[in-house]
Design an enzyme around this catalytic site. Structure first.
Site, PDB file in Angstrom:
ATOM      1  N   TYR A   1       0.860  -1.189   0.000  1.00 36.71           N
ATOM      2  CA  TYR A   1       0.000   0.000   0.000  1.00 36.71           C
ATOM      3  C   TYR A   1       0.889   1.229   0.000  1.00 36.71           C
ATOM      4  O   TYR A   1       1.820   1.322   0.794  1.00 36.71           O
ATOM      5  CB  TYR A   1      -0.899  -0.007   1.236  1.00 36.71           C
ATOM      6  CG  TYR A   1      -1.843   1.173   1.323  1.00 36.71           C
ATOM      7  CD1 TYR A   1      -2.905   1.303   0.438  1.00 36.71           C
ATOM      8  CD2 TYR A   1      -1.673   2.156   2.296  1.00 36.71           C
ATOM      9  CE1 TYR A   1      -3.775   2.380   0.522  1.00 36.71           C
ATOM     10  CE2 TYR A   1      -2.547   3.240   2.384  1.00 36.71           C
ATOM     11  CZ  TYR A   1      -3.590   3.349   1.496  1.00 36.71           C
ATOM     12  OH  TYR A   1      -4.451   4.411   1.583  1.00 36.71           O
TER      13      TYR A   1
ATOM     14  N   ASP B   1       9.277   2.749   0.082  1.00 37.49           N
ATOM     15  CA  ASP B   1       8.201   3.370   0.841  1.00 37.49           C
ATOM     16  C   ASP B   1       8.411   3.000   2.304  1.00 37.49           C
ATOM     17  O   ASP B   1       8.069   1.905   2.747  1.00 37.49           O
ATOM     18  CB  ASP B   1       6.844   2.887   0.321  1.00 37.49           C
ATOM     19  CG  ASP B   1       5.680   3.502   1.102  1.00 37.49           C
ATOM     20  OD1 ASP B   1       5.938   4.138   2.146  1.00 37.49           O
ATOM     21  OD2 ASP B   1       4.529   3.330   0.667  1.00 37.49           O
TER      22      ASP B   1
ATOM     23  N   LYS C   1       3.775   8.611   9.074  1.00 41.86           N
ATOM     24  CA  LYS C   1       3.568   7.968  10.384  1.00 41.86           C
ATOM     25  C   LYS C   1       4.554   8.430  11.467  1.00 41.86           C
ATOM     26  O   LYS C   1       4.374   9.509  11.985  1.00 41.86           O
ATOM     27  CB  LYS C   1       3.514   6.455  10.191  1.00 41.86           C
ATOM     28  CG  LYS C   1       2.353   6.104   9.236  1.00 41.86           C
ATOM     29  CD  LYS C   1       1.963   4.662   9.138  1.00 41.86           C
ATOM     30  CE  LYS C   1       0.652   4.541   8.380  1.00 41.86           C
ATOM     31  NZ  LYS C   1       0.684   3.890   7.092  1.00 41.86           N
TER      32      LYS C   1
HETATM   33  C1  PLP Z   1       0.067   4.396   5.722  1.00 42.10           C
HETATM   34  C2  PLP Z   1       0.892   4.183   4.521  1.00 42.10           C
HETATM   35  C3  PLP Z   1       0.863   5.070   3.437  1.00 42.10           C
HETATM   36  C4  PLP Z   1      -0.108   6.210   3.360  1.00 42.10           C
HETATM   37  O1  PLP Z   1       0.085   7.163   4.357  1.00 42.10           O
HETATM   38  P1  PLP Z   1      -1.145   8.139   4.757  1.00 42.10           P
HETATM   39  O2  PLP Z   1      -0.519   9.076   5.751  1.00 42.10           O
HETATM   40  O3  PLP Z   1      -2.205   7.264   5.310  1.00 42.10           O
HETATM   41  O4  PLP Z   1      -1.571   8.840   3.517  1.00 42.10           O
HETATM   42  C5  PLP Z   1       1.761   4.874   2.404  1.00 42.10           C
HETATM   43  N1  PLP Z   1       2.626   3.847   2.433  1.00 42.10           N
HETATM   44  C6  PLP Z   1       2.667   2.966   3.449  1.00 42.10           C
HETATM   45  C7  PLP Z   1       3.680   1.864   3.428  1.00 42.10           C
HETATM   46  C8  PLP Z   1       1.792   3.086   4.512  1.00 42.10           C
HETATM   47  O5  PLP Z   1       1.817   2.179   5.491  1.00 42.10           O
END
Ligand code: PLP
Length: 429
Positions: A144, A239, A267
């Site tokens: 994601y 990511d 995060k």
């Molecule tokens: C949570 C997440 C996102 C998206 O971040 P948001 O602050 O919710 O937009 C992107 N990549 C990874 C790996 C994530 O866990």
């Protein structure tokens, strides 16, 4: 356990908010039942609107790595807020934040702040495309990268939880440039690269996946991606929205000794405030406006309240590396305890873990990609989730999410969790 107030709030919420929530996975739809409404949290504990306490394994999906309402962060926010909450002009604090991140992550030369992980990934992809002049990119099934159009193809997290195969509203013209293959399948990546010569701008990957449960990269997988990207002039994007500042002060790159070209953060970086960032080599980053023509902007980017929260937390993580050892030790302890009670229950299970990320899959096969995660007995997970919740343990409400430990957890909390697991398995099996 009384949840009367939560139930009333959920009824009321659905009248004014789609599905009663502002982010889908919170609705508990995949595990059934109604969501719990949280009033406050402190340390490792959440408190709901009915006065119930829960040991928290979500940690706001990662940011609360040192526990909720961490005093230095709260104090810094309160002090900063008195100076006004936004200026729309540069501040010294933004430089300090950038310098701090660069000092923690050696291969980041330049870093741009945004307001979410979604924005960070969306902007990094645009930059990779602008820099290489190519359009296609490769992502992995079950990973994601936020909800920007290009990434909502075979995505993990809520998209997997709700089993949404294709997302209405995303034109084929956009998703056609998104190539996908299975996580940990280097052969499939090689085939895609061979089939699309000089067309692939980027490969984006969660270096440790957290959006299909916790899934580890197999030996050689990330190294192989690094090699392919270097050979074919493809930008390797890690990511690290989940893994950044969590698996180590320098994130997965440091923990696994692999350098990406661009890295995205979210995060932990905001300590619970809306923050994301993307950064990397100067050669690539200098194409971002106003240095270059790849446009990217944000009215609230680098917001002072968000910056001071993140700066205070990251400073603590940088200056106190023992935190990572403590988190690792606690997660290892939980892993061992869960192993014992699951093995004794005779139910098929697999536990994946790296650092303070861990998840349980009801499957006796190794869980190495989305297919094997989805093949687990996820109906049993639902029952397990509710049995744990009833016992005051708040797990992510989906088998397609990693659990996140925070360092406010005590060994007594972990013992309670292991004991609750034993009881829960006895109840549901
Ligand atoms: C949570 C997440 C996102 C998206 O971040 P948001 O602050 O919710 O937009 C992107 N990549 C990874 C790996 C994530 O866990």
């Amino acid at each position: 356990m009384h949840i009367k107030n939560s139930e009333q709030l959920f009824q009321r919420a659905q009248k004014s908010i789609p599905g009663g929530v502002n982010s889908p996975v919170r609705a508990f739809k995949s595990v059934g039942g109604n969501p719990i409404f949280i009033q406050k949290a402190k340390g490792a504990y959440l408190y709901d609107e009915d006065g119930n306490a829960y040991i928290d394994y979500i940690a706001s999906w990662g940011p609360m790595i040192l526990g909720h309402a961490y005093e230095p962060v709260i104090k810094a926010i309160q002090e900063k807020a008195a100076f006004s909450t936004s200026f729309g002009a540069p501040t010294q604090l933004e430089i300090e934040m950038a310098e701090l991140i660069i000092s923690m992550v050696p291969n980041v030369d330049l870093i741009r702040m945004v307001s979410s992980g979604t924005e960070a990934c969306m902007s990094a992809l645009r930059l990779a495309r602008g820099y290489t002049g190519k359009n296609k990119f490769i992502k992995f099934e079950g990973c994601y990268h936020g909800h920007a159009d290009a990434f909502l193809v075979k995505a993990g997290s809520g998209v997997a939880t709700f089993n949404i195969q294709t997302v209405p509203g995303i034109p084929a013209a956009v998703s056609d440039d998104t190539l996908t293959c299975a996580y940990n399948d280097l052969n499939a990546v090689e085939k895609l690269v061979a089939a699309h010569p000089n067309e692939i701008a980027a490969i984006i990957v969660e270096p440790v996946a957290g959006n299909m449960g916790c899934i580890l990269p197999e030996q050689g997988f990330l190294e192989g991606l690094r090699k392919i990207c270097t050979q074919h002039n493809i930008v390797l994007i890690f990511d690290e929205v989940m893994t950044g500042f969590r698996l180590a002060a320098g994130g997965a790159q440091q923990r696994l000794s692999i350098d990406a070209d661009l890295i995205t953060y979210g995060k932990v970086i905001g300590a619970g405030m809306p923050v994301g960032a993307f950064g990397g080599k100067k050669e690539i980053m200098q194409h971002i406006a106003p240095l270059g023509n790849v446009y990217q902007a944000g009215t609230l980017s680098g917001n002072p309240i968000a910056m001071i929260a993140g700066f205070t937390l990251l400073t603590e993580l940088k200056n106190n590396p023992a935190i990572y050892k403590e988190l690792d030790d606690k997660t290892t302890y939980l892993h061992k305890g869960l192993d014992e009670v699951f093995a004794a229950s005779k139910t098929p299970y697999t536990i994946n873990r790296l650092g303070s990320m861990i998840s349980v899959h009801f499957s006796n096969k190794p869980v190495t990609n989305f297919e094997t995660a989805a093949a687990a007995n996820n109906d049993l997970f639902k029952k397990y989730f509710h049995a744990m919740l009833k016992r005051g343990i708040y797990l992510p409400p989906s088998p397609f999410e990693s659990w996140f430990l925070n360092n406010a957890l005590t060994y007594a909390d972990l013992d309670k969790t292991i004991a609750a697991s034993k009881e829960s398995l006895q109840e549901i099996l």
